[in-house]
Scaffold this motif. Sequence first.
Motif, PDB file in Angstrom:
ATOM      1  N   THR A 162       0.828  -1.204   0.000  1.00  0.00           N
ATOM      2  CA  THR A 162       0.000   0.000   0.000  1.00  0.00           C
ATOM      3  C   THR A 162       0.861   1.252   0.000  1.00  0.00           C
ATOM      4  O   THR A 162       0.583   2.218  -0.719  1.00  0.00           O
ATOM      5  N   GLU A 163       1.927   1.238   0.795  1.00  0.00           N
ATOM      6  CA  GLU A 163       2.806   2.410   0.844  1.00  0.00           C
ATOM      7  C   GLU A 163       3.535   2.600  -0.481  1.00  0.00           C
ATOM      8  O   GLU A 163       3.704   3.729  -0.954  1.00  0.00           O
ATOM      9  N   TYR A 164       3.969   1.501  -1.114  1.00  0.00           N
ATOM     10  CA  TYR A 164       4.623   1.643  -2.420  1.00  0.00           C
ATOM     11  C   TYR A 164       3.665   2.230  -3.449  1.00  0.00           C
ATOM     12  O   TYR A 164       4.020   3.156  -4.198  1.00  0.00           O
ATOM     13  N   TYR A 165       2.431   1.716  -3.490  1.00  0.00           N
ATOM     14  CA  TYR A 165       1.482   2.217  -4.484  1.00  0.00           C
ATOM     15  C   TYR A 165       1.048   3.647  -4.184  1.00  0.00           C
ATOM     16  O   TYR A 165       0.616   4.366  -5.088  1.00  0.00           O
ATOM     17  N   THR A 166       1.177   4.060  -2.944  1.00  0.00           N
ATOM     18  CA  THR A 166       0.941   5.469  -2.637  1.00  0.00           C
ATOM     19  C   THR A 166       1.979   6.330  -3.355  1.00  0.00           C
ATOM     20  O   THR A 166       1.645   7.334  -3.997  1.00  0.00           O
ATOM     21  N   HIS A 167       3.242   5.940  -3.248  1.00  0.00           N
ATOM     22  CA  HIS A 167       4.309   6.645  -3.978  1.00  0.00           C
ATOM     23  C   HIS A 167       4.083   6.557  -5.489  1.00  0.00           C
ATOM     24  O   HIS A 167       4.193   7.558  -6.210  1.00  0.00           O
ATOM     25  N   LYS A 168       3.778   5.365  -5.962  1.00  0.00           N
ATOM     26  CA  LYS A 168       3.648   5.154  -7.407  1.00  0.00           C
ATOM     27  C   LYS A 168       2.496   5.975  -7.982  1.00  0.00           C
ATOM     28  O   LYS A 168       2.642   6.611  -9.041  1.00  0.00           O
ATOM     29  N   ALA A 169       1.363   5.980  -7.290  1.00  0.00           N
ATOM     30  CA  ALA A 169       0.206   6.727  -7.781  1.00  0.00           C
ATOM     31  C   ALA A 169       0.500   8.210  -7.852  1.00  0.00           C
ATOM     32  O   ALA A 169       0.159   8.889  -8.834  1.00  0.00           O
ATOM     33  N   PHE A 170       1.149   8.744  -6.807  1.00  0.00           N
ATOM     34  CA  PHE A 170       1.440  10.175  -6.809  1.00  0.00           C
ATOM     35  C   PHE A 170       2.498  10.536  -7.848  1.00  0.00           C
ATOM     36  O   PHE A 170       2.473  11.632  -8.410  1.00  0.00           O
ATOM     37  N   ARG A 171       3.425   9.625  -8.113  1.00  0.00           N
ATOM     38  CA  ARG A 171       4.442   9.905  -9.148  1.00  0.00           C
ATOM     39  C   ARG A 171       3.815   9.923 -10.536  1.00  0.00           C
ATOM     40  O   ARG A 171       4.325  10.589 -11.440  1.00  0.00           O
ATOM     41  N   LEU A 172       2.709   9.199 -10.718  1.00  0.00           N
ATOM     42  CA  LEU A 172       1.997   9.270 -11.991  1.00  0.00           C
ATOM     43  C   LEU A 172       1.287  10.603 -12.128  1.00  0.00           C
ATOM     44  O   LEU A 172       1.155  11.142 -13.231  1.00  0.00           O
ATOM     45  N   ILE A 173       0.830  11.163 -10.985  1.00  0.00           N
ATOM     46  CA  ILE A 173       0.163  12.467 -10.989  1.00  0.00           C
ATOM     47  C   ILE A 173       1.189  13.596 -10.999  1.00  0.00           C
ATOM     48  O   ILE A 173       1.046  14.587 -11.731  1.00  0.00           O
ATOM     49  N   GLU A 174       2.236  13.447 -10.171  1.00  0.00           N
ATOM     50  CA  GLU A 174       3.295  14.451 -10.041  1.00  0.00           C
ATOM     51  C   GLU A 174       4.643  13.745 -10.166  1.00  0.00           C
ATOM     52  O   GLU A 174       5.141  13.179  -9.197  1.00  0.00           O
ATOM     53  N   PRO A 175       5.250  13.726 -11.360  1.00  0.00           N
ATOM     54  CA  PRO A 175       6.476  12.967 -11.606  1.00  0.00           C
ATOM     55  C   PRO A 175       7.638  13.283 -10.665  1.00  0.00           C
ATOM     56  O   PRO A 175       8.544  12.457 -10.494  1.00  0.00           O
ATOM     57  N   THR A 176       7.636  14.450 -10.036  1.00  0.00           N
ATOM     58  CA  THR A 176       8.733  14.799  -9.135  1.00  0.00           C
ATOM     59  C   THR A 176       8.507  14.287  -7.713  1.00  0.00           C
ATOM     60  O   THR A 176       9.359  14.491  -6.841  1.00  0.00           O
ATOM     61  N   TYR A 177       7.389  13.631  -7.491  1.00  0.00           N
ATOM     62  CA  TYR A 177       7.083  13.129  -6.146  1.00  0.00           C
ATOM     63  C   TYR A 177       8.127  12.096  -5.733  1.00  0.00           C
ATOM     64  O   TYR A 177       8.567  11.276  -6.531  1.00  0.00           O
ATOM     65  N   GLU A 178       8.525  12.115  -4.478  1.00  0.00           N
ATOM     66  CA  GLU A 178       9.580  11.226  -3.983  1.00  0.00           C
ATOM     67  C   GLU A 178       9.190   9.757  -4.134  1.00  0.00           C
ATOM     68  O   GLU A 178       8.085   9.347  -3.786  1.00  0.00           O
ATOM     69  N   SER A 179      10.115   8.947  -4.654  1.00  0.00           N
ATOM     70  CA  SER A 179       9.851   7.518  -4.794  1.00  0.00           C
ATOM     71  C   SER A 179      10.119   6.810  -3.474  1.00  0.00           C
ATOM     72  O   SER A 179      10.730   7.366  -2.549  1.00  0.00           O
ATOM     73  N   ALA A 180       9.681   5.547  -3.383  1.00  0.00           N
ATOM     74  CA  ALA A 180       9.887   4.770  -2.165  1.00  0.00           C
ATOM     75  C   ALA A 180      11.375   4.541  -1.906  1.00  0.00           C
ATOM     76  O   ALA A 180      11.842   4.612  -0.760  1.00  0.00           O
ATOM     77  N   ILE A 181      12.145   4.284  -2.955  1.00  0.00           N
ATOM     78  CA  ILE A 181      13.591   4.069  -2.791  1.00  0.00           C
ATOM     79  C   ILE A 181      14.275   5.366  -2.394  1.00  0.00           C
ATOM     80  O   ILE A 181      15.186   5.371  -1.545  1.00  0.00           O
ATOM     81  N   GLU A 182      13.861   6.467  -2.964  1.00  0.00           N
ATOM     82  CA  GLU A 182      14.429   7.768  -2.572  1.00  0.00           C
ATOM     83  C   GLU A 182      14.149   8.063  -1.103  1.00  0.00           C
ATOM     84  O   GLU A 182      15.019   8.568  -0.376  1.00  0.00           O
ATOM     85  N   GLU A 183      12.952   7.727  -0.639  1.00  0.00           N
ATOM     86  CA  GLU A 183      12.629   7.943   0.773  1.00  0.00           C
ATOM     87  C   GLU A 183      13.477   7.046   1.666  1.00  0.00           C
ATOM     88  O   GLU A 183      13.953   7.460   2.725  1.00  0.00           O
ATOM     89  N   LEU A 184      13.680   5.797   1.238  1.00  0.00           N
ATOM     90  CA  LEU A 184      14.510   4.868   2.004  1.00  0.00           C
ATOM     91  C   LEU A 184      15.930   5.407   2.162  1.00  0.00           C
ATOM     92  O   LEU A 184      16.506   5.382   3.253  1.00  0.00           O
ATOM     93  N   ILE A 185      16.486   5.943   1.079  1.00  0.00           N
ATOM     94  CA  ILE A 185      17.836   6.506   1.123  1.00  0.00           C
ATOM     95  C   ILE A 185      17.875   7.749   2.007  1.00  0.00           C
ATOM     96  O   ILE A 185      18.789   7.930   2.821  1.00  0.00           O
ATOM     97  N   ARG A 186      16.868   8.594   1.877  1.00  0.00           N
ATOM     98  CA  ARG A 186      16.830   9.826   2.684  1.00  0.00           C
ATOM     99  C   ARG A 186      16.751   9.520   4.173  1.00  0.00           C
ATOM    100  O   ARG A 186      17.398  10.170   4.992  1.00  0.00           O
ATOM    101  N   LYS A 187      15.963   8.519   4.521  1.00  0.00           N
ATOM    102  CA  LYS A 187      15.795   8.182   5.936  1.00  0.00           C
ATOM    103  C   LYS A 187      16.877   7.242   6.458  1.00  0.00           C
ATOM    104  O   LYS A 187      16.912   6.932   7.645  1.00  0.00           O
ATOM    105  N   GLN A 188      17.742   6.781   5.551  1.00  0.00           N
ATOM    106  CA  GLN A 188      18.843   5.888   5.936  1.00  0.00           C
ATOM    107  C   GLN A 188      18.321   4.720   6.765  1.00  0.00           C
ATOM    108  O   GLN A 188      18.864   4.370   7.814  1.00  0.00           O
ATOM    109  N   ASP A 189      17.263   4.117   6.248  1.00  0.00           N
ATOM    110  CA  ASP A 189      16.576   3.062   6.986  1.00  0.00           C
ATOM    111  C   ASP A 189      16.783   1.697   6.329  1.00  0.00           C
ATOM    112  O   ASP A 189      15.934   0.827   6.406  1.00  0.00           O
TER     113      ASP A 189
END
Length: 400
Positions: free
Chosen positions: A278-305
């Motif tokens: 669900t969280e991945y598709y949240t990112h994916k859906a918003f990236r289809l609407i707004e291509p600059t929206y942060e991806s799930a992998i980008e968030e993972l890298i940013r949070k160093q998690d």
Amino acid sequence: MALKIALLFCLLSPVIKAKEILTYDIKSNDNNLLLKSVIIDTSHLGHFVLNPSRAIPSTNTSEVKCHLSNQVSKIEFEKETKCDSISWDISFKPLDINGIDISSQQNVYSSSGHWILFEWGDIHRIKGIVESQVCINGKSCSPIPTMNQAPLIKAWGGKPILISNHLFEANIYADDILLGSKKNAINEKMSKLITYLRPIFNTQNGPVNWDLIFVNIDEKYRTVGGAAGYNSWVVNYVTNNGKFNEQRFEHTAHLVAHETIHTLTDIPLSFWVSESLTEYYTHKAFRLIEPTYESAIEELIRKQDAQGDLSKKIGEVEPSNENLLFFYTKGAAFWQAIDEQLAKNNSSLDDLVDTLANYESDELLPESFIKKLVGIIGSFEAQKIIREYVQENSTHNLDG
């Protein structure tokens, strides 16, 4: 003799029609806005058994009363009884300028004039009744979900805003502080989200009919939450001393998409798959609407998690456990990596979601999904992604 015993047993046992639609009528208390009463007419049921409501750790359950021939007594759960009607009280927490983290799923009353009821501890069920509904003073009725469905979240009062198109119809419950500036934006985003997500997660025909509920929380708490119910969801939006915080609304929009997917889904998924997918598709859906929206992998890298074995987190997690947040980062990134590898092979995760159906199995990923995935991207790539994101020491044979 055996026949007589069988007939006697039938006479003494509760006789309830399987298709009986039972009404839970929520009555107002004119002297107390924070207290309501649930009344059920049970005079036609004969003997019946009352089972306790579903509950969460913070649940408080009030005493259930049996009304019979002008006498009132206490009902014991899971024991046969007979009453003309039964009743119990429901209490609500008043919302102030600070709001509340709505993921706590407490019953609340907003100063804007609407109530929000979560079923936990408050919607008891009569054994043998398949269909039931909850009504407000005999009106505004909603079906009560079964024990295998998402919980009831019921909102009423105030002046909800109706939004609709050919895909969905929804009543939006929120304070004027939000609706004044975001009604059109919410309508537009919901239409785009459901247009994309519904064919993937929902197999039912016809438009969906929902209650969408927004509750404020002050930015000083540094958190926002949400919860999905049966044909409904509720999310926080951020305020600052009672004023709308425009900068934090993107987080609320993210929650809206997340809870929309949960509400749409009629595919049975294991807990960790449900939350991470669900969280991945949240990112994916918003990236289809707004291509600059942060991806799930980008968030993972940013949070160093990225550290830690996700499979161990899956084994340890409970709904209140902080490990749940790991599903939203590394788990979501896992699905992005899978989806990107599928795309390289002219496929998409969209086409594989139904193979993730899990019917109470303890397997990490369903064999039906693994088989289809390997058939598209090959066992080497599948094992590589699983080892990197989910199970670092995995030696699972994907060649079957």
